[in-house]
Design a protein around this motif. Sequence first.
Motif, PDB file in Angstrom:
ATOM      1  N   GLY A   5       0.851  -1.192   0.000  1.00 40.97           N
ATOM      2  CA  GLY A   5       0.000   0.000   0.000  1.00 40.97           C
ATOM      3  C   GLY A   5       0.879   1.230   0.000  1.00 40.97           C
ATOM      4  N   LEU A   6       0.683   2.081  -0.995  1.00 39.34           N
ATOM      5  CA  LEU A   6       1.508   3.286  -1.116  1.00 39.34           C
ATOM      6  C   LEU A   6       0.588   4.499  -1.051  1.00 39.34           C
ATOM      7  N   THR A  22      -7.068  -8.572   6.223  1.00 42.79           N
ATOM      8  CA  THR A  22      -7.249  -8.030   7.582  1.00 42.79           C
ATOM      9  C   THR A  22      -6.969  -6.528   7.689  1.00 42.79           C
ATOM     10  N   GLY A  23      -6.289  -5.970   6.694  1.00 42.66           N
ATOM     11  CA  GLY A  23      -5.922  -4.556   6.742  1.00 42.66           C
ATOM     12  C   GLY A  23      -4.673  -4.295   7.559  1.00 42.66           C
ATOM     13  N   ASP A 107     -10.478   8.251  -1.331  1.00 43.70           N
ATOM     14  CA  ASP A 107     -11.243   7.039  -1.646  1.00 43.70           C
ATOM     15  C   ASP A 107     -10.575   5.823  -1.002  1.00 43.70           C
ATOM     16  N   ALA A 108      -9.253   5.794  -1.064  1.00 43.04           N
ATOM     17  CA  ALA A 108      -8.509   4.678  -0.457  1.00 43.04           C
ATOM     18  C   ALA A 108      -8.763   4.641   1.052  1.00 43.04           C
ATOM     19  N   ALA A 109      -8.624   5.782   1.703  1.00 44.52           N
ATOM     20  CA  ALA A 109      -8.815   5.836   3.160  1.00 44.52           C
ATOM     21  C   ALA A 109     -10.249   5.434   3.518  1.00 44.52           C
ATOM     22  N   ALA A 235      -3.487   1.130   3.993  1.00 43.72           N
ATOM     23  CA  ALA A 235      -4.283  -0.111   3.951  1.00 43.72           C
ATOM     24  C   ALA A 235      -5.327  -0.036   2.839  1.00 43.72           C
ATOM     25  N   GLY A 236      -5.955   1.150   2.692  1.00 47.42           N
ATOM     26  CA  GLY A 236      -6.992   1.319   1.677  1.00 47.42           C
ATOM     27  C   GLY A 236      -6.432   1.273   0.269  1.00 47.42           C
ATOM     28  N   ALA A 237      -5.239   1.796   0.071  1.00 48.73           N
ATOM     29  CA  ALA A 237      -4.616   1.766  -1.253  1.00 48.73           C
ATOM     30  C   ALA A 237      -4.367   0.316  -1.671  1.00 48.73           C
TER      31      ALA A 237
END
Length: 252
Positions: A5-6, A22-23, A107-109, A235-237
């Motif tokens: 995740g970047l 799991t994130g 959006d990722a977050a 994590a979202g990315a």
Amino acid sequence: MEVFGLDIGGSGIKGAPVDTATGELLSERIRIKTPQPSTPEAIVRTSVEVIRKAGWSGPVGCGFPAVVKDGILRTAANVDESNIGFDLKSALGEALGEEVHLVNDADAAGMAEIKWGAAREEYGTVLMVTLGTGLGTALFTGGHLVANTELGHIEIRGEDAEHRASDTARKRENLRWRAYGQRLDEYLNRIDALLWPDLIVLGGGISKKSDKFMDRLSVRARVVIAEMHNEAGIAGAALASVSEAERTGELA
Ligand code: BGC
């Protein structure tokens, strides 16, 4: 699945490998300051440096503070203007020799908070608001994302809302928390009147200091603080690179 995740931001480029089930961040996050000027070439170079420093090879999910359409950057509020029109997905993919998936940073977050954080099991209309260098938004209904909402740029008192209510605005104007809370409240009330969300999740760097401004908020919608703090972007990315069906499976 393990994905790197970047999280590319106006001030830092951060990343870590993530377990997309799991994130969880699988090792310490690496952060390098965003190069200035933040030209596309400099951003690609620093992003590669972060990923190499982490010793990662494999797929990469990337969040970027701009409208992203088919891997191409369409706006540039807090990065160098030369990024507009840049195919970051392909450029980073070629530089790394890996598959790269690219989405808007808010959006990722939001995806991370919906899946693992403060908005999990929330089926109504959810708005994630990230308060950092910029003011980002992510809109969900029934767990599905309406990508690339740019509600940080609505006009308030003749100004770009981001210019009034981001963390950068607070610092630039040396606002006391009370004054900042009022600014944020005005912004959230406007958004609330336009979208009538069931839940607003406040994230970004400032979410850690929420006790300083939460009592200023009078907004109708339920407002909660992001639970994943500055890990949400990373994590979202990573999560964004997983197919939507897989991602929202539990919510569908
Ligand atoms: C950008 C958004 C971004 C937000 C948070 C805004 O200035 O226009 O695309 O999501 O900042 O980084």
